[in-house]
Design an enzyme around this catalytic site. Structure first.
Site, mmCIF file in Angstrom:
data_model
loop_
_atom_site.group_PDB
_atom_site.id
_atom_site.type_symbol
_atom_site.label_atom_id
_atom_site.label_comp_id
_atom_site.label_asym_id
_atom_site.label_seq_id
_atom_site.Cartn_x
_atom_site.Cartn_y
_atom_site.Cartn_z
ATOM 1 C CG ASP A 94 56.590 -7.506 -42.039
ATOM 2 O OD1 ASP A 94 57.831 -6.677 -41.885
ATOM 3 O OD2 ASP A 94 55.992 -8.611 -41.725
ATOM 4 C CE1 TYR A 118 55.071 0.098 -57.172
ATOM 5 C CE2 TYR A 118 55.985 2.055 -57.001
ATOM 6 C CZ TYR A 118 54.674 1.144 -56.503
ATOM 7 O OH TYR A 118 54.018 1.258 -54.976
ATOM 8 C CG ASP A 138 51.062 7.968 -49.759
ATOM 9 O OD1 ASP A 138 52.146 8.852 -50.235
ATOM 10 O OD2 ASP A 138 50.304 7.789 -49.765
ATOM 11 C CE LYS A 153 57.662 -10.231 -45.179
ATOM 12 N NZ LYS A 153 57.467 -9.954 -43.993
ATOM 13 C CG ASP A 196 54.123 4.567 -53.975
ATOM 14 O OD1 ASP A 196 53.913 6.040 -53.499
ATOM 15 O OD2 ASP A 196 53.946 4.150 -54.706
#
Ligand code: NAD
Length: 389
Positions: A230, A148, A258, A198, A254
């Site tokens: 994942d 970001y 959620d 990852k 992020d």
């Protein structure tokens, strides 16, 4: 904080923002006012505009003056920013830019996102009740680095074709400091930390894993595991209770938080705290400005009220008041009050309430708790303090 600091006036900056922001922050402020009076707290609250409303007023999502006020405040309580009316603007001046600037300028690198399922809301979760009963996990998201913020970024023409680029980067000191916070938080809970990356395809997260392993040497009492993002997304919906604390980078955090939000029934239930190394913090609900329900007195204010509790816990050093507010929320849920987003078929229709009425009900519970003598406070989680120190 020393004793002298404890006694000086505390300054809070309230930034309600856009969409449902003003409605939900208003409910949190009503709670603050009662607590302030009851405990005779020397707290000054200022209000300012941020996000889309600031663009409309000042032409910028965050003015220099408001940024300076945030830097001087002990803590910031933010509602939400953004909405369709500002989506056509360049990304560099959109409402969300205000959040990124506040986070980076205040060095709010540690984002705490507890996902706790109130025992009264088992039915509201999208998972089977037995999978989420007593769920209490903490997601720690690195907030001031990663993709970001990485440079270069942007969209340009390359060989006549538009090409977009973002850069995923972390240096070892950024990884180290969030890893230390995560190990300390795990130490105060069930001593289990899962670092999500990852590392099988992204070198930057290979470094992440290496540095987290190095830091783990200082915390032999904490059980460390690693998981690819994942798999972590899948495990969160398969068997969320296997986790205690999850630490991860900005983008993965992020997304995973959620997912965790939905496990607790509604995104309207989840608070967050973003802290820097001085315990100065910005507190906000995990959800956005919910333009689809803004101004309709529908939004659930609980995430914001619980964010206020976290503000008392981390930035004002008042665990007692944090627990009191959390207990008031829990008591309100135990009485059956629900906003639409957390109501189920079993909910008494007369207790499905609006934003303001949920604020009224929490205030009533709070006053009830304050009237008890001696004051008894039951934390709605397993009484585990989500610690930073
Ligand atoms: P959102 O979180 O605003 O809404 C997603 C869904 O959840 C909607 O159906 C909404 O009605 C519901 N919802 C959200 N908060 C709720 C609450 N308190 N009570 C009941 N229901 C609630 O996410 P979105 O729709 O993707 O984004 C809307 C705007 O918010 C966008 O402009 C986005 O950029 C912005 N946004 C801001 C923040 C922030 O300020 N921290 C975070 C995420 C999104």
């Amino acid at each position: 904080m020393n004793a002298q600091n404890e006694s000086r006036k505390k300054k809070l900056l309230f930034l309600p923002g856009d969409g449902v922001g003003p409605e939900i922050v208003e409910q949190a402020e009503r709670i603050l006012n009662v607590v302030k009076e009851q405990f005779e707290l020397d707290i000054e609250v200022e209000h300012d505009d941020v996000g889309g409303v600031a663009i409309d007023k000042f032409g910028l999502p965050l003015t220099e003056e408001i940024l300076n006020k945030a830097q001087r405040a002990d803590a910031v309580l933010l509602g939400a920013v953004g909405g369709p009316q500002w989506e056509h603007l360049d990304i560099s001046v959109r409402p969300e830019k205000a959040l990124l600037t506040l986070r980076s300028q205040l060095s709010l690198f540690a984002n705490f996102r507890p996902a706790i399922l109130s025992k009264h809301l088992k039915q509201a979760s999208s998972l089977k009740p037995e999978l989420v009963e007593n769920l209490d996990i903490l997601i720690l998201r690195e907030l001031t680095g990663g993709i970001y913020f990485g440079q270069p970024r942007g969209v340009s023409k390359v060989n006549g074709l538009r090409e977009g680029i973002n850069t995923y980067r972390y240096n070892e000191s950024e990884i180290k400091r969030i890893a230390h916070v995560a190990f300390k938080a795990a130490r105060q809970r069930n001593k289990k930390l899962c670092s999500v990356d990852k590392a099988n395809v992204l070198e930057v997260t290979e470094l992440w894993r290496e540095v987290v392993n190095e830091v783990s040497v200082d915390y032999p009492d904490v059980e460390l595991s690693h998981m690819y993002v994942d798999n972590a997304a899948m495990q969160l919906v398969r068997n969320p209770k296997q986790f205690d604390v999850i630490v991860t980078g900005n983008m993965f955090g992020d997304i995973l938080s959620d997912i965790a939000a939905m496990l607790t029934g509604s995104i309207g239930m989840l608070p967050s705290a973003s802290l820097n190394s001085k315990q100065q913090g910005m507190y906000e609900p995990v959800h956005g400005s919910a333009p689809d329900i803004a101004g309709k007195n529908i939004a659930n204010p609980i995430a914001t009220v619980l964010s206020l509790a976290m503000l008392f816990r981390f930035s004002l050093n008042r665990e007692d008041i944090a627990l009191l507010i959390e207990s008031a929320v829990n008591k309100t849920l135990s009485k059956g009050y629900r906003t639409q987003d957390i109501a189920s078929e079993a909910t008494d229709k007369n207790k499905v309430v609006g934003t303001k009425e949920m604020g009224d009900a929490i205030l009533q519970s709070l006053n009830g708790l304050l009237g008890e003598h001696p004051l008894t406070v039951n934390h709605h989680s397993n009484n585990k303090v989500v610690g930073f120190k």
